[in-house]
Design an enzyme around this catalytic site. Structure first.
Site, PDB file in Angstrom:
ATOM      1  N   ASP A 455       0.843  -1.192   0.000  1.00 29.74           N
ATOM      2  CA  ASP A 455       0.000   0.000   0.000  1.00 29.74           C
ATOM      3  C   ASP A 455       0.880   1.246   0.000  1.00 29.74           C
ATOM      4  O   ASP A 455       2.090   1.182   0.203  1.00 29.74           O
ATOM      5  CB  ASP A 455      -0.869  -0.048   1.266  1.00 29.74           C
ATOM      6  CG  ASP A 455      -2.148   0.760   1.156  1.00 29.74           C
ATOM      7  OD1 ASP A 455      -2.292   1.528   0.184  1.00 29.74           O
ATOM      8  OD2 ASP A 455      -3.009   0.626   2.041  1.00 29.74           O
ATOM      9  N   GLU A 458       1.823   6.361  -3.054  1.00 27.69           N
ATOM     10  CA  GLU A 458       1.501   7.712  -3.548  1.00 27.69           C
ATOM     11  C   GLU A 458       2.085   8.814  -2.663  1.00 27.69           C
ATOM     12  O   GLU A 458       1.644   9.955  -2.701  1.00 27.69           O
ATOM     13  CB  GLU A 458      -0.024   7.889  -3.599  1.00 27.69           C
ATOM     14  CG  GLU A 458      -0.775   6.763  -4.267  1.00 27.69           C
ATOM     15  CD  GLU A 458      -1.176   5.630  -3.321  1.00 27.69           C
ATOM     16  OE1 GLU A 458      -1.820   4.680  -3.772  1.00 27.69           O
ATOM     17  OE2 GLU A 458      -0.828   5.711  -2.114  1.00 27.69           O
ATOM     18  N   ASP A 518      -9.833   2.796  -2.305  1.00 25.67           N
ATOM     19  CA  ASP A 518     -10.855   2.883  -1.259  1.00 25.67           C
ATOM     20  C   ASP A 518     -12.127   3.532  -1.783  1.00 25.67           C
ATOM     21  O   ASP A 518     -12.094   4.641  -2.316  1.00 25.67           O
ATOM     22  CB  ASP A 518     -10.327   3.705  -0.079  1.00 25.67           C
ATOM     23  CG  ASP A 518      -9.050   3.110   0.502  1.00 25.67           C
ATOM     24  OD1 ASP A 518      -8.907   1.877   0.449  1.00 25.67           O
ATOM     25  OD2 ASP A 518      -8.209   3.875   1.002  1.00 25.67           O
ATOM     26  N   HIS A 583     -12.555  -0.183  16.521  1.00 27.82           N
ATOM     27  CA  HIS A 583     -13.152  -1.307  17.268  1.00 27.82           C
ATOM     28  C   HIS A 583     -14.439  -0.911  17.995  1.00 27.82           C
ATOM     29  O   HIS A 583     -14.763  -1.449  19.052  1.00 27.82           O
ATOM     30  CB  HIS A 583     -12.133  -1.895  18.248  1.00 27.82           C
ATOM     31  CG  HIS A 583     -10.854  -2.273  17.561  1.00 27.82           C
ATOM     32  ND1 HIS A 583     -10.754  -3.339  16.697  1.00 27.82           N
ATOM     33  CD2 HIS A 583      -9.621  -1.689  17.587  1.00 27.82           C
ATOM     34  CE1 HIS A 583      -9.509  -3.408  16.235  1.00 27.82           C
ATOM     35  NE2 HIS A 583      -8.824  -2.416  16.750  1.00 27.82           N
TER      36      HIS A 583
END
Length: 736
Positions: A455, A458, A518, A583
């Site tokens: 990932d 960029e 995303d 969470h």
């Protein structure tokens, strides 16, 4: 003062902000806009414009809420422009200068040609035919210019205008906004457009390669920030701009002629063919950013097995301490000097920690037929509270010259909003790349992980950024993810593993697995990922997937999740994934059981289970398609015109595709759709649900309740699909 205007306030390379001038330093003919915001309730004043010392008529403001835009028009070569807002704010800029071009006569422009400029810059155009008609057209230049501006970096740009002989321009990498880019303005700049990418032409994976419906395509061999104007003004002219920075620099234009499949193969012949991948990548994938412990992993894997839902890949994102991105969270160890590589025995894993036995967990997942990828980003994180191993690594990285640097010679610090102030490793430096990967070697060798989710390619912003190979400025941003992925891929392949990546550019197909970034869980995003995957595919990037039902925001509806599942079953990578939610309850996992619980629709699990099992049966066919792709560059998900270019109808169809050569897929793209139109090109087609044979070259209306995605099998199909279809009834009883 009622308006706030700062022409060059931000450092974002693609989003200039609400108060900038766009473009900051224009070329002749470019439309200039002055953007400002209101800081009080007064009416914004007009803009007073002076060009080469001559006052022009005031420009009235266009207001929307607190935003103000002044459209001040276009200007000629070398003009000096100043403008005044209100009584005190005065700003000025110069327009780029146009240099003359000379053609040195080395060949005609319809074949290989050299075009030279007075200061030594040149263009080479190579025309490649591949089974096409030698008389087919090639793009015809209407004029060629070299532009210069003292504020540009690099200082020069090559601009070529062409007469538009095509109605459709496809490719340019992964693009979410459209398939046909005619009438659009695009650039080639790696950029993280976080969610709702369809609202702009920007992308994680731009490629300066495209093809047209006129029988030709083009690849501009450059890592720089190329800009395409695909007849935005509608005047029958399209243009490209390529920055050039070094005296004597040559820009290579590769013009391809032939059928779409031939042109994509020609492009891959220049930039590299996709590599082969193991067949397990084609099964269902599991992932969530919330799964941050061994107990949670075991619970979710246990749940999928309990429900009879197959999985072949598990991506663990929240595994590391995120200080170094190679050490498991809660592991205890004695910090090593930054130059040294760790081994598994360096670490102890407390029973009460989040990962008490990573090796045992991975071994058990392997026994269950599930491969494991671990998440990575290519930076050392900036920590407000220093941590010893992070500091040791950082000191060694900086002292050894392994970090990406600025023009001032200082280490570049991440400027985007994500992992701000981190240090970026320079993968163009072989010693730096080897050092970086040595820290991760124990994960591959001793823990036997199956690859990485790479990932964050960029992170390089700014024209003042450089790397060891003298890659600079606008080249650095586009070059960085290529070297990042190549470094990881070279190591992973030694262990029969894979990468799963987000950013890239020309040649990224040689590290072939990617995902489309995303997206929110909306129908608009569902539509946009299909455009992105198809445009990537015809740009030579054959294996791009997406997050089923979206990645972020409120959980998808049961219907959206089902339709995305159906499309993913007949897609490249079948993966669900979801964002970090701290969470909190309710959980935002995009697992079918969590979506079922929070939508109150128990059929979600049954639906997903059916398509996951169907996906497993498609693996031999998908593997065969991927092997073909490694030889030809053929996309797995392909527009109909890729295979049927002589059928004029298919060039305008954007909501159907072929999965390999043999399956025609017509996914449902909007809510509440129970019937849709499907076009069947030439050949004999069979409905995979009923076994009915259908007449080709016509449009048919088909019922498509949730659970039934219109898919048709081509006569003469691969033997890998023998016995898979027809499904005859599938998972619903109401489709007869």
């Amino acid at each position: 003062m009622p308006v706030v205007h700062m022409p060059n306030a931000g450092n974002n390379p693609c989003d200039p902000g609400p108060n900038n001038r766009v473009p900051l330093y224009p070329a002749p003919g470019e439309i200039v806009e002055v953007h400002a915001t209101l800081d009080d309730d007064q009416a914004p004043p007009p803009l007073n414009l002076v060009v080469d010392g001559h006052l022009r008529s005031p420009i009235p403001p266009e207001r929307s809420g607190t935003a103000v835009v002044y459209r001040i028009g276009s200007f000629d070569s070398g003009q000096t422009v100043s403008y005044i807002l209100g009584d005190e704010q005065e700003f000025s800029f110069e327009v780029a200068t146009v240099h003359l071009v000379s053609d040195n006569g080395h060949g005609q422009r319809s074949v290989d040609a050299w075009i030279e400029f007075t200061n030594g810059f040149s263009v080479r155009r190579t025309v490649v035919d591949h089974g096409g008609d030698a008389g087919q057209t090639v793009p015809e230049e209407s004029d060629i210019e070299l532009l210069e501006h003292s504020q540009w970096n690099p200082r020069f740009r090559l601009r070529i205008r062409y007469r538009r002989d095509a109605d459709r321009f496809f490719g340019f990498g992964e693009r979410f906004n459209a398939l046909n880019q005619c009438g659009k303005r695009l650039d080639v700049r790696v950029y993280e457009e976080y969610k709702e990418q369809y609202t702009s032409p920007r992308t994680y994976m731009p490629v300066p390669f495209f093809l047209t419906d006129a029988g030709w395509g083009m690849y501009i061999e450059s890592r720089r920030r190329i800009v395409f104007d695909l007849d935005v003004a509608g005047v029958g002219i399209w243009a490209l701009q390529v920055p050039v920075g070094r005296s004597g620099e040559t820009v290579a234009l590769h013009v391809f002629r032939g059928m779409p499949a031939q042109m994509i193969q020609q492009y891959c012949g220049v930039t590299g063919y996709p590599t082969t991948v193991p067949e397990w990548v084609f099964g269902p994938w599991m992932s969530s950013n919330e799964w941050n412990s061994q107990a949670r992993i075991e619970r979710e894997v246990g749940r999928t097995q309990e429900l009879g839902i197959p999985a072949t890949v598990l991506v663990i994102e929240a595994w590391s301490d995120e200080k170094n991105f190679y050490i498991w969270n809660d592991a205890t160890y004695t910090p090593r000097p930054g130059a040294e590589r760790p081994v598994l025995s360096d670490f102890a894993f407390p029973p009460e920690g989040r990962w008490p036995d990573p090796k045992g967990m991975i071994d058990e997942l392997h026994r269950k037929g599930i491969r494991v990828l671990l998440w990575q980003i290519p930076i050392l994180k900036h920590l407000e509270q220093p941590q010893t191993q992070n500091r040791n690594d950082l000191d060694h990285m900086v002292a050894s010259g392994y970090a990406v640097k600025t023009d001032a010679g200082t280490p570049y610090r991440v400027r985007p909003w994500w992992f701000t102030d981190g240090h970026v490793i320079d993968f163009t430096n072989p010693e730096a790349a080897a050092w970086w990967m040595s820290k991760r070697q124990y994960l591959l060798e001793e823990l036997a992980i199956d690859g990485f989710k790479t990932d964050g390619g960029e992170h390089v912003w700014g024209d003042d950024v450089g790397m060891s190979s003298k890659v600079q400025g606008d080249e650095a941003a586009n070059q960085f993810p290529i070297d990042y992925l190549k470094t990881y891929s070279d190591h992973v392949r030694e262990h029969a593993g894979v990468l799963f990546s987000r950013a890239g550019g020309p040649g990224v197909q040689t590290t072939p697995l990617h995902w489309a970034g995303d997206q929110n869980s909306t129908w608009a995003e569902h539509q946009s990922v299909l455009r992105a995957v198809l445009s990537a595919g015809v740009s030579g990037i054959p294996l791009v997937g997406w997050d089923i039902g979206g990645f972020s925001g409120p959980l998808p509806s049961a219907e959206l999740y089902a339709r995305s599942t159906e499309m993913a079953c007949f897609g490249t990578i079948m993966q669900y994934h979801s964002e970090f939610n701290d969470h909190r309850d309710p959980p935002v996992d995009r697992t079918p059981w969590n979506v079922a619980e929070h939508t109150g629709d128990d059929s979600v699990v049954e639906h997903f289970r059916f398509f996951a099992h169907l996906r497993m049966r498609l693996i031999p066919y998908l593997r065969e398609c991927a092997e073909q792709s490694s030889r030809t560059g053929a996309p797995l998900m392909r527009p109909l015109w890729y295979q049927y270019p002589n059928d004029s109808v298919v060039w305008s169809i954007e909501d159907q595709y072929l999965l390999g050569p043999d399956l025609l897929v017509a996914p449902v793209m909007s809510a509440g759709t129970g019937v849709r139109t499907v076009y069947l090109p030439s050949g004999e087609w069979m409905d995979i649900w009923t076994g009915e044979k259908l007449t080709p070259e016509k449009s048919v209306e088909v019922r498509c309740p949730v659970g039934l995605i219109p898919v048709y099998l081509r006569s003469g199909h691969s033997s890998a699909l023998d016995g898979v279809f027809p499904l005859r009834g599938g998972i619903r009883k109401d489709r007869e």
